[in-house]
Every structure is written in C-alpha cells, then in structure tokens.
Design an enzyme around this catalytic site. Sequence first.
Site, PDB file in Angstrom:
ATOM      1  N   HIS A 345       9.036 -24.158  -6.011  1.00 52.72           N
ATOM      2  CA  HIS A 345       9.083 -23.444  -4.732  1.00 52.72           C
ATOM      3  C   HIS A 345      10.258 -22.485  -4.697  1.00 52.72           C
ATOM      4  O   HIS A 345      10.158 -21.375  -4.181  1.00 52.72           O
ATOM      5  CB  HIS A 345       9.229 -24.421  -3.572  1.00 52.72           C
ATOM      6  CG  HIS A 345       8.299 -25.577  -3.666  1.00 52.72           C
ATOM      7  ND1 HIS A 345       8.478 -26.740  -2.996  1.00 52.72           N
ATOM      8  CD2 HIS A 345       7.174 -25.725  -4.386  1.00 52.72           C
ATOM      9  CE1 HIS A 345       7.525 -27.572  -3.295  1.00 52.72           C
ATOM     10  NE2 HIS A 345       6.725 -26.984  -4.142  1.00 52.72           N
ATOM     11  N   CYS A 658      -4.022  -8.889  -9.080  1.00 55.02           N
ATOM     12  CA  CYS A 658      -2.766  -9.169  -8.372  1.00 55.02           C
ATOM     13  C   CYS A 658      -1.850 -10.168  -9.080  1.00 55.02           C
ATOM     14  O   CYS A 658      -0.895 -10.647  -8.491  1.00 55.02           O
ATOM     15  CB  CYS A 658      -3.026  -9.629  -6.947  1.00 55.02           C
ATOM     16  SG  CYS A 658      -3.837 -11.220  -6.843  1.00 55.02           S
TER      17      CYS A 658
HETATM   18  C1  PEP Z   1      -2.482 -15.652  -9.814  1.00 49.59           C
HETATM   19  O1  PEP Z   1      -2.850 -16.761 -10.204  1.00 49.59           O
HETATM   20  O2  PEP Z   1      -2.456 -14.647 -10.544  1.00 49.59           O
HETATM   21  C2  PEP Z   1      -2.001 -15.477  -8.440  1.00 49.59           C
HETATM   22  C3  PEP Z   1      -1.741 -14.281  -7.950  1.00 49.59           C
HETATM   23  O3  PEP Z   1      -1.808 -16.590  -7.719  1.00 49.59           O
HETATM   24  P1  PEP Z   1      -0.514 -17.520  -7.855  1.00 49.59           P
HETATM   25  O4  PEP Z   1       0.406 -16.896  -8.843  1.00 49.59           O
HETATM   26  O5  PEP Z   1       0.058 -17.617  -6.496  1.00 49.59           O
HETATM   27  O6  PEP Z   1      -1.145 -18.784  -8.351  1.00 49.59           O
END
Ligand code: PEP
Length: 728
Positions: A345, A658
């Site tokens: 976190h 993303c």
């Molecule tokens: C990902 O898995 O690329 C994503 C954007 O989600 P997180 O990094 O929050 O798991």
Amino acid sequence: MAEAAEGQERLNRITHLIADSMGTEVCSIYLLRDADTLELCATQGLAEEAVHVTRMRVGEGLVGRVARNARPFNTTNAPTEKGFRYMPETGEEAFSSFLGVPIQRLGERLGVLVVQSKDDRGYSEDEVYALEVVAMVLAEMTELGAFVGEGAALSARHTQQVMLRGTTGQEGAAMGHVWLHEPRVVVTKPVADDPDAERTRLQEAVAQLRTDIDQMLTHVVKGDKEQAEVLEAYRMFARSRGWLRRMEEDIALGLSAEAAVEKEQSSARARMETVPDAYLRERLHDLDDLSNRLLRQLTGQGTDTGAELPDDPVLVARNIGPAELLDYGRKLRGVVLEEGSVGSHAAIVARALAIPLVIHANRITTEALNGDPILVDGDQGIVHLRPEDTVASAFLDKLAMQAEAQERYASIRDKPAQSLCGTVVNLHMNAGLMADLPSLPSSGAEGVGLFRTELQFLTRAQVPRRGELAALYSKVMDAAQGKRVAFRTLDIGSDKVLPYMKPQDEPNPALGWRAIRVGLDKPGVMRMQLQALIRAANGRPLSVMFPFIAQFDEFTRARDHLMREMDREAALGHVLPETLEVGAMLETPSLAFAPRHFFELADFISIGGNDLKQFFFAADRENERVRRRYDTLNVSFLTFLEQIVHRCGDTGTDLSFCGEDAGRPVEALCFAAMGLRTLSMRPASIGPVKSLLRRVDLREVRAVITEARNVGAQSVRGDVMDWLKRQV
Ligand code: PEP
Ligand code: MG
C-alpha cells in the site's frame, strides 16, 4: 574503557586490559574497514608490525568466520580447525586456544574480538559470555566514534559514504536529508558503576512497559485481530523471564541498563537475518520493537527528538503504512524502506504521489541518522547515503537534466501527441487520490484514464461510507473540469489487502479471490460504491470500469449491478448521469478471446498491462526474481496486443492501455505503432512520452517492428532503440 584517550591508544589499552584480566597471552581487536574486509587494529601478544597490516575478508580464516556467522567461536586447537588461516606476519602459529566473539551492534557487523593462548586451556562459558559483553561495549564505543584519532585506520561509523542497493518502488530521482520515521535511540552510557541501581532501573522500566502493553490491549478496537495479535506477542516477550534474566546478567557484568537492552536487541537482529521462517522473523521484529520501547523509557528519548523536519526530507523507515505516508504527503522528496514490496500500500501511495521510492534497502535504518544527506535513485533502486562530492555532483547533473527536460515538456504541454505521420495519440493520466488532480492541467493530460478507487479503502481503518465516497468522487469530477475520469471499481485482493478485511489464506493470491471476483461474490461494497459514483456525477457524464474481468459473464453481471443501481437511484429521486460509459479492464489473456458480443457490449476496454503481462508470461509482478525477466517489447506480447487492437477495431470499441508500461517512452511508442490510440500513465510520464511521439513517424516504427518480427527477433527493443538513435 571509559577513560579518555586517543583512538589507537584506547584500543591498545583495551587489548592489554582484557589479556591481563583473562590471563591469556593474546587479545586482538579486528575492525571492519569496509563491507567485507577486517583489519587487525590493536593487539596484545601478536606481532606489533601486523597492526593495520593484517587483513582478511569476512568469512576467511577463523576471525572472518566469527564475523560472517555473527556467533562466538571457541576451540582448544585452532590450527586443526577447518578454515584456519596461517598469517606469518602475526607469529600466530604458536597459539592453540582461540576464542573469537563478534563486535556487532543492532545486527550490524563491526568487527571481531579475539583471545588466544599457547596451551589448550579452553575458555569457559563464563569467559565467552564476559567477552561478548566487552564486545558489546566495544561496539557501542566504535559507534560513538571512540576510536577515531591519530593512528587509527578507521573513521567513525555514520560519517562514511554508504551505497545501498535496493529495488525500484517508484521511479524518479531525489536529493535531500534523512528523516527517520522512527528515530533511533542513542545509548551514550554503555557502562555503569552501580549494577544494583541499573538493575532497579531496568526492572522499573520493564514493569512500566508491561503496564503500558496491558493498557494498550484494553484499547484495541474490537475485531482488530491483527493489532491484538501484535500486542499479545509484545506481552509475551515483556513477561518472558529469560529476556529479563539475560539483561540482568549483563548488568551484573558492568553494562548500563540501556546497553543491556541493546545487547539483547543486537542478538535478536543478528538472528533475524538468518531466520528463514517468515512467522519467526515477524516475532523477532516484535522483540525489536519492544526493545526500542524499553530503550526510549530508559533513556527518556521519545519519538519526538526535537529534531525538525528538514526542508527536503527523505523518509527512511523499516516499513510504513499508507495512512502514515499520506500524512507526510507531498512534503517528502523521497522514501527509502528496508522492507516493503512493489505492490504494498505504501508503494501504491508513493506512486500516486509520484515520490521516488526505493524498497528493500537493507540496513538503511541502522546506517542513516537524522539529517544525513541522501540521494535516492528510484530508477536504479539505489540509495547513496552521505555521498561524496563526486557522487553528489554527478547526481546533481542528472537532476538538472531532468529539470531541463521537464521545461522542454512544459513547452509542448498544450500541443497534441501527434506523430510526424499525423497520427494523434491521446494521453491520459492515472490517479487515485484527490491530491493527484492538480496534475491534470499541469501535465497536459486529456483526462484520467484510470482512477484507482481502492486507495480510499486501503488508507482507512474501516470501510468508508457512501456519503464520504460520493463527496470525494464529486470533488474529483469538479477538479477534472469536465475532462473524462474513468473510475475503476474497488480492486482488492492479491497484494491489496484491506486492513479491515479478513485475510484470505490462499495458496496463490494473484490468481485468487480478487477484484471483480470479490465484487460479484460479496456485492454489498461494490453496490455502495456504484451508488456513490452515480450520486457524485449528479447529472454529469460518468465512466465506470470493472477490474480483472476474465470472462464475458463477469462483465454482464457487474454491468447489471450498475444498471440496477441506476434504476434504484432514479426511483429515489437522484439525478442520473448525463451519459454512462461502462468499460472493462482487460488484465487476463482469456478476455482477449471473449465472444464478439463482449466487445460489442463494452463501451470501452482498458488494458491493465501490469496484470496482463504477469499472466501472459506467467511471471509474478511481485517476484523480484522473475518480474523483469520478460521484455514488454517481446514479439509475442506485441503481437497479442495487436490482436486486441484488431478485435476492438472490428466492433468500434474504444481501447486504451493503462499499465505502468504506457508511461515508458519506448514502450509507448511501440504500443502506438501497434495501433493503440489512448495511453494512460502517471502524470510525470506524459511529457517524455509526448515529446518522443511528436518526433517520430509511427509508420517507420511499425516497419522496424515488422522487420524485427520477420527476422525472428525475440524482442524488438534492440532494433527500435537502434533506429531511434539514428533518428532522434
Ligand atoms: C494493471 O494491472 O495494469 C493495472 C492498471 O491495475 P493495477 O496495477 O492497479 O493492478
Ligand atoms: Mg491490475
């Protein structure tokens, strides 16, 4: 030992004193010169010419072995022992009995104290113990710089430059001064004349500690199992008779109460490094925390040392919770943790705040002192503590270059990310905190492509209320001033464990009960969140995306929940969003092969590259050993992305990427060449990505990739980099 004398003089006197009082021919002190070289610094009984000449590596010979194992070694016949090393300059072969004890402080290796004798007298348990206590005092004095001075080859600890290699938690470079989250206690009085008085001080402090712990236990929030467990462990240690007895024995031998506590703490830390069992290590950490509390009581040093937060603080801690990190907020230039993990976190918060973070920086809390100059290289995962001028100026150059680049980026902030062939790529930013939103105009992002809603859940002691969430989401939309914000519903599980959620005992959490799986099985929180989003929009457009969709029906079921909440909110008289976009995150390869109907139903798809890559290559994103093993520009991965682009193209579904890779300029370039037209990244990456995209012709990049693929390259990185060097 307490007498005033020059460093070398003092060391000589100590060896003399020990040899004399133990009735042994030799006493020598070896101190660590650098991370793995020991040097004979003083001796009584060995050849004097060997002082500051004889050196050995940690692990080498019997002395090196004591240093490496951090444990005493006692033998009556040294020359027959495995690993014995003959050092002619010391005239050592004549000695038979050997006893070496480590000089260490709080798990930090400082040297070795050795006694030897010609006959095979052997040293008793009591003698071993007494020598350990002397070594403890020596450690304390070494730490205080007692041996710096004429003739001594050593400079005081904590004045030397130290480079620590850790792991990148968040990229970026920072320069500043150390701010210890938990300042260390300095023991200035290692020895004491009145053992009775010291024993009483210790007993009183332990009694007080026990009362404090009992009191804390009565205040534990009901149901907070984790906190209660930690306190129970504290209570167990505080009541342990062995612990108190050992400290009392040390006091009887002449240590002060605080030095006795620290000696126990030191051996716990030394054990901590060798214990492979995670549970036991945790318990040793508990003991360490408890010793700190006791030390604070004995020395009267609180966590508030009166030190002032420097103007450019770099936070140094063993570990830190997300809420505490948020309290410091943007004041921090950088963060260096001894533990932590990429997905912890704290790392998520540091990333959200764009603060360079290095994790796994072993020993940083023992090495660093408040106010020490420190350089954090988040890109390489390296920390320079008390850097020498040359290192500092090279680092300054790096910072200056980065600042210069940022200026260049500012000049293109309002220009589109349009390549030389005319293709426009939409650049959005990732966010998760209200504090991120000011970056929206300053970075030039066109919107928020991923708003990680779990941060509000991770940083609280209980589930936030609907009203609170609605107010926050509404503020986020206000700050976005009409730009699109794609709110991702709660993505928890795997590495993101809520403090108030019962931890799941899963063999493989990354493949376990997480994200939408939790949302669909226990829809209460997700529905509350959806209501909060609808209310926050209050007639404005709303974008919602569901995380970790692995198959079509998960999307339809999640979408049905949303639609039901829309009806319910309308029935309650709330204003509905002007428009509603419902998207899915593509984070498992399976979704790329979903029926066409899925692509038709989804308003948009966002590729979560962090997760997608870990599942595509079956390489855990949290596992240092494998997480960098496969290149994002691997031909198989790019080909896979291209297929997703085609499937979305066929149905006219908006597609974006993303994951963290979208913010790396060369990766972003290749994604764009494969047909991706929207990328979402951390705000600081928008400038560098845009700058590169504007300088190239994507058709040419595409041709380079195709050529590399045709000739059977494993990754296109080499070819793309070569091409870039020729172009830009
Ligand atoms: C990902 O898995 O690329 C994503 C954007 O989600 P997180 O990094 O929050 O798991
Ligand atoms: Mg993900």
